[in-house]
Scaffold this motif. Structure first.
Motif, PDB file in Angstrom:
ATOM      1  N   ASP A 189       0.703  -1.197  -0.185  1.00 21.20           N
ATOM      2  CA  ASP A 189       0.827  -0.062  -0.417  1.00 21.20           C
ATOM      3  C   ASP A 189       0.913   1.237  -0.068  1.00 21.20           C
ATOM      4  O   ASP A 189       0.795   2.127  -0.378  1.00 21.20           O
ATOM      5  CB  ASP A 189      -1.140  -0.079   1.248  1.00 21.20           C
ATOM      6  CG  ASP A 189      -2.124  -0.703   0.897  1.00 21.20           C
ATOM      7  OD1 ASP A 189      -2.320  -1.284  -0.134  1.00 21.20           O
ATOM      8  OD2 ASP A 189      -2.939  -1.272   2.414  1.00 21.20           O
ATOM      9  N   SER A 190       2.196   1.333   0.252  1.00 20.58           N
ATOM     10  CA  SER A 190       3.373   2.002   1.208  1.00 20.58           C
ATOM     11  C   SER A 190       4.425   1.911   0.589  1.00 20.58           C
ATOM     12  O   SER A 190       4.638   0.611   0.907  1.00 20.58           O
ATOM     13  CB  SER A 190       2.641   2.835   1.957  1.00 20.58           C
ATOM     14  OG  SER A 190       3.256   2.051   2.954  1.00 20.58           O
ATOM     15  N   VAL A 191       5.474   2.829  -0.021  1.00 16.09           N
ATOM     16  CA  VAL A 191       6.691   2.183  -0.224  1.00 16.09           C
ATOM     17  C   VAL A 191       7.137   3.895   0.786  1.00 16.09           C
ATOM     18  O   VAL A 191       6.702   5.157  -0.123  1.00 16.09           O
ATOM     19  CB  VAL A 191       7.165   1.937  -1.810  1.00 16.09           C
ATOM     20  CG1 VAL A 191       6.328   0.843  -2.191  1.00 16.09           C
ATOM     21  CG2 VAL A 191       6.865   3.361  -2.735  1.00 16.09           C
ATOM     22  N   VAL A 192       8.741   3.607  -0.066  1.00 14.97           N
ATOM     23  CA  VAL A 192       9.441   4.917   0.560  1.00 14.97           C
ATOM     24  C   VAL A 192      10.214   4.951  -0.559  1.00 14.97           C
ATOM     25  O   VAL A 192      10.566   4.558  -1.434  1.00 14.97           O
ATOM     26  CB  VAL A 192      10.416   4.469   1.683  1.00 14.97           C
ATOM     27  CG1 VAL A 192      11.469   6.080   1.758  1.00 14.97           C
ATOM     28  CG2 VAL A 192       9.309   4.705   3.111  1.00 14.97           C
ATOM     29  N   GLU A 193      10.231   6.159  -1.249  1.00 13.58           N
ATOM     30  CA  GLU A 193      11.004   6.625  -2.365  1.00 13.58           C
ATOM     31  C   GLU A 193      12.020   7.795  -1.507  1.00 13.58           C
ATOM     32  O   GLU A 193      11.968   8.552  -1.061  1.00 13.58           O
ATOM     33  CB  GLU A 193      10.126   7.759  -3.231  1.00 13.58           C
ATOM     34  CG  GLU A 193      10.450   8.018  -4.465  1.00 13.58           C
ATOM     35  CD  GLU A 193       9.955   9.117  -5.705  1.00 13.58           C
ATOM     36  OE1 GLU A 193       9.016   8.311  -6.170  1.00 13.58           O
ATOM     37  OE2 GLU A 193       9.243   9.821  -5.406  1.00 13.58           O
ATOM     38  N   LEU A 194      13.261   7.289  -2.230  1.00 12.31           N
ATOM     39  CA  LEU A 194      14.881   7.778  -1.612  1.00 12.31           C
ATOM     40  C   LEU A 194      14.935   8.118  -3.038  1.00 12.31           C
ATOM     41  O   LEU A 194      14.705   8.031  -4.359  1.00 12.31           O
ATOM     42  CB  LEU A 194      15.674   7.478  -1.336  1.00 12.31           C
ATOM     43  CG  LEU A 194      15.466   6.357  -0.602  1.00 12.31           C
ATOM     44  CD1 LEU A 194      17.057   4.999  -0.432  1.00 12.31           C
ATOM     45  CD2 LEU A 194      15.269   7.093   1.303  1.00 12.31           C
ATOM     46  N   GLU A 195      15.478   9.282  -3.092  1.00 14.04           N
ATOM     47  CA  GLU A 195      16.000  10.465  -4.765  1.00 14.04           C
ATOM     48  C   GLU A 195      17.112  11.302  -4.339  1.00 14.04           C
ATOM     49  O   GLU A 195      17.890  11.837  -3.400  1.00 14.04           O
ATOM     50  CB  GLU A 195      14.812  11.739  -4.553  1.00 14.04           C
ATOM     51  CG  GLU A 195      14.996  12.681  -5.616  1.00 14.04           C
ATOM     52  CD  GLU A 195      13.757  13.443  -6.064  1.00 14.04           C
ATOM     53  OE1 GLU A 195      12.963  13.269  -6.583  1.00 14.04           O
ATOM     54  OE2 GLU A 195      14.230  14.855  -5.813  1.00 14.04           O
ATOM     55  N   PHE A 196      17.849  10.640  -5.246  1.00 17.16           N
ATOM     56  CA  PHE A 196      19.101  11.158  -5.054  1.00 17.16           C
ATOM     57  C   PHE A 196      19.753  11.949  -6.787  1.00 17.16           C
ATOM     58  O   PHE A 196      18.713  11.945  -8.034  1.00 17.16           O
ATOM     59  CB  PHE A 196      19.658   9.794  -5.599  1.00 17.16           C
ATOM     60  CG  PHE A 196      19.913   8.911  -4.032  1.00 17.16           C
ATOM     61  CD1 PHE A 196      20.766   9.011  -3.464  1.00 17.16           C
ATOM     62  CD2 PHE A 196      19.223   8.071  -4.581  1.00 17.16           C
ATOM     63  CE1 PHE A 196      20.793   8.148  -2.318  1.00 17.16           C
ATOM     64  CE2 PHE A 196      18.883   7.251  -3.767  1.00 17.16           C
ATOM     65  CZ  PHE A 196      19.565   7.252  -2.474  1.00 17.16           C
ATOM     66  N   SER A 197      20.665  13.186  -6.317  1.00 11.77           N
ATOM     67  CA  SER A 197      20.525  14.250  -7.263  1.00 11.77           C
ATOM     68  C   SER A 197      22.242  13.359  -7.513  1.00 11.77           C
ATOM     69  O   SER A 197      23.244  13.096  -6.695  1.00 11.77           O
ATOM     70  CB  SER A 197      20.838  15.179  -7.660  1.00 11.77           C
ATOM     71  OG  SER A 197      21.714  15.348  -6.282  1.00 11.77           O
TER      72      SER A 197
END
Length: 581
Positions: free
Chosen positions: A357-365
């Motif tokens: 139902d949910s996930v954790v999104e990690l964003e990288f640059s």
């Protein structure tokens, strides 16, 4: 713990896969054998006739499956040439020719009569690879034993020279008399390896049927304990600690097992494939794990097997056995088992991540100094969006949409860089194009894939990039972010957010389909789609798609047909259910 040692198993990076050559003028049969053996443990090649076989044969070949009756150059001639060239490989004749006494002096190692089954082929290759490490006289003994078994399958009275069988038995008795101890040791070794290989196949079947990680670990423990004394699985927690979760054959509470000996055997940094044996566990540890049964054993050895998927170690399988020292062959197969279990866990975790139902999104640059794809877009001043990837070992093949320059310019720039193994145009358009880029090093995609994260999106604009990864809510997000930043200099975390998923009818359809498709079938479908295989004219041929996935074309077609069948089946089942509602 005492007497810790490496079990002698080399990782895939340290030792090349054994090479098996299937020689048969029946192309369908040769391709079928290749498919049966294409499980990641071997490099399997085919030669559709004696001429092709002689052109391919060299010292890199470990096992040859050789048809006898072929036009122009027969299998007997190929066998003779193999020995004349002094190529040190094992040869199994695989033929519809009924064995007769003319085979007594033929220098093969095994004789299979067609039609052959998958188990016959796989078990023969497994045994011949083990025999390759035997002493020459012992190898001769087992080869003659195979000849004897082939002749005994016939009625003795039907043999051309019945006395030849008795002469053969006399030779066997003479060799055994002279080398009895060595032969007995090798027979025991073969029996152990056969037992472990059978265990590996049993576990593989169980993994396919399992729906949770707990089921996989319980099945593995029970299967291993049946073949040995006992086993347990210590699961790696999100914080990187080990916690015993499943036991079999041990009369003790999992939480009471002291896991310090695993670190003693494997070291603080547990590496995938690094199997370690402990020739004799300490009396205190034996008393702790076997509880009141400890006095039944004079000596107990242990094998510590990392359960891993690529660079991710999910836990450790510990196997106990009384009075047995785990040898190199057993350790090698247990290493394969650890990888199989890791693959199964990763598949289940991936489905859980996909369907949660949910996930954790990690964003990288990141920038061009830390990523090969970013460097290409910096050179050309273009935009790039990732469509999909296929990973084989340390190589990632990505399919991407490029906006700006012609696709040929992108391919040319990539081919000039050492970080790319290859590049090609999939589809060339006026405003945007699709390219295939095979990365060998220095890419954030390779690092992300190694740690089991789901790559959600990759966008590049003139050298600067943004990568979005999805991970399970209970994963160690900090460790993933830290590891990725350390392995790819210049990479930084820019966002972390929890993403709620909305269940829709299309999501329900995908969930049903994902439950039916194996991870490999999903990968084959996705890679075929993003590479333009389903377009007309095709953007990629079957051979090119298979090459991107690191599998043979027959294996690709087999997976593709199965996946397409499941896709269509799910579609019509869903459609029927909707109509009924």
């Amino acid at each position: 713990m005492a007497s810790e040692r490496s079990a002698g198993h080399e990782t895939d990076q340290q030792a090349a896969e054994p090479v098996v050559l299937v020689v048969d003028d029946d192309k369908d049969l040769a391709d079928t054998c290749q498919y049966w053996l294409d499980d990641g443990r071997y490099t399997v090649e085919t030669a559709y006739g004696g001429t092709a076989a002689l052109e391919r044969l060299d010292d890199s070949i470990d096992v040859v499956l050789l048809d006898r009756r072929m036009p122009t150059i027969s299998g007997d001639d190929v066998l003779e040439e193999i020995r004349a060239r002094d190529i040190d490989c094992r040869v199994a004749m695989m033929t519809a020719v009924e064995p007769d006494t003319d085979i007594v002096d033929m220098p093969f190692d095994a004789y299979l009569v067609k039609p052959v089954s998958e188990s016959e082929v796989t078990e023969t290759v497994e045994e011949l690879l083990v025999r390759s490490g035997f002493e020459a006289e012992v190898r001769e003994y087992f080869a003659l034993e195979s000849t004897e078994a082939a002749l005994e399958s016939r009625d003795v009275e039907e043999l051309r020279h019945p006395n030849a069988l008795e002469d053969l038995r006399g030779r066997l008795d003479a060799i055994r008399s002279e080398h009895e101890t060595a032969i007995e040791n090798r027979e025991q070794q073969l029996a152990r390896v056969t037992r472990v290989n059978d265990l590996l196949r049993e576990v593989d079947r169980a993994i396919v049927d399992a729906r949770t990680r707990d089921e996989i670990e319980q099945t593995v423990c029970e299967s291993v304990a049946d073949a040995h004394e006992a086993a347990f699985v210590a699961r790696r927690t999100a914080a990187g600690l080990l916690r015993c979760t499943t036991v079999s054959g041990l009369d003790t509470d999992p939480s009471g097992i002291d896991l310090g000996f695993i670190t003693d055997a494997l070291g603080p940094d547990i590496s995938p494939g690094d199997v370690r044996a402990v020739d004799e566990i300490s009396e205190s540890h034996r008393a702790a794990v076997f509880n009141g049964q400890a006095d039944q054993f004079d000596s107990v050895s242990a094998l510590c097997v990392p359960i891993s998927y690529r660079e991710t170690v999910y836990g450790i399988l510990v196997v106990y056995d009384e009075g047995m020292q785990f040898d190199e062959e057993s350790a090698s197969v247990f290493s394969d088992l650890g990888s199989s279990v890791g693959n199964g866990i990763n598949s289940i975790e991936s489905k859980r991540l996909l369907n949660g139902d949910s996930v954790v999104e990690l964003e990288f640059s990141f920038g061009p100094e830390s990523d090969a794809l970013a460097a290409v877009t910096a050179d050309l001043g273009c935009d790039l969006s990732l469509d999909g990837i296929a990973q084989v070992d340390d190589t990632v093949t990505c399919f991407a949409t490029v906006r700006g320059p012609p696709a040929t310019d992108v391919v040319e720039v990539a081919e000039d860089r050492d970080q790319f193994e290859s590049a090609r145009v999939v589809a060339d358009g006026d405003d945007e194009s699709v390219v295939e880029l095979r990365l060998a090093e220095e890419s954030i995609l390779i690092a992300a894939a190694e740690y089991g994260a789901s790559i959600e999106a990759l966008e590049l604009d003139g050298g600067r990039g943004t990568l979005a990864l999805h991970v399970a809510p209970d994963a160690d997000h900090g460790a993933i972010a830290e590891t990725l930043s350390e392995s790819i200099p210049g990479t930084s975390v820019t966002a972390k957010r929890e993403v709620e998923r909305t269940v829709t009818s299309s999501e329900s359809f995908r969930t049903d389909l994902d439950d039916k498709l194996t991870e490999r079938q999903q990968s084959v479908l996705e890679t075929s789609y993003v590479s333009g295989y389903f377009d007309w004219p095709r953007g990629s041929t079957a051979e090119e798609v298979a090459d991107a996935l690191g599998i043979s074309p027959p294996t690709l077609h087999e997976h593709l047909r199965t996946a397409e069948r499941k896709l269509i089946e799910t579609y019509f089942e869903d459609k029927r259910e909707s109509n009924e509602d």
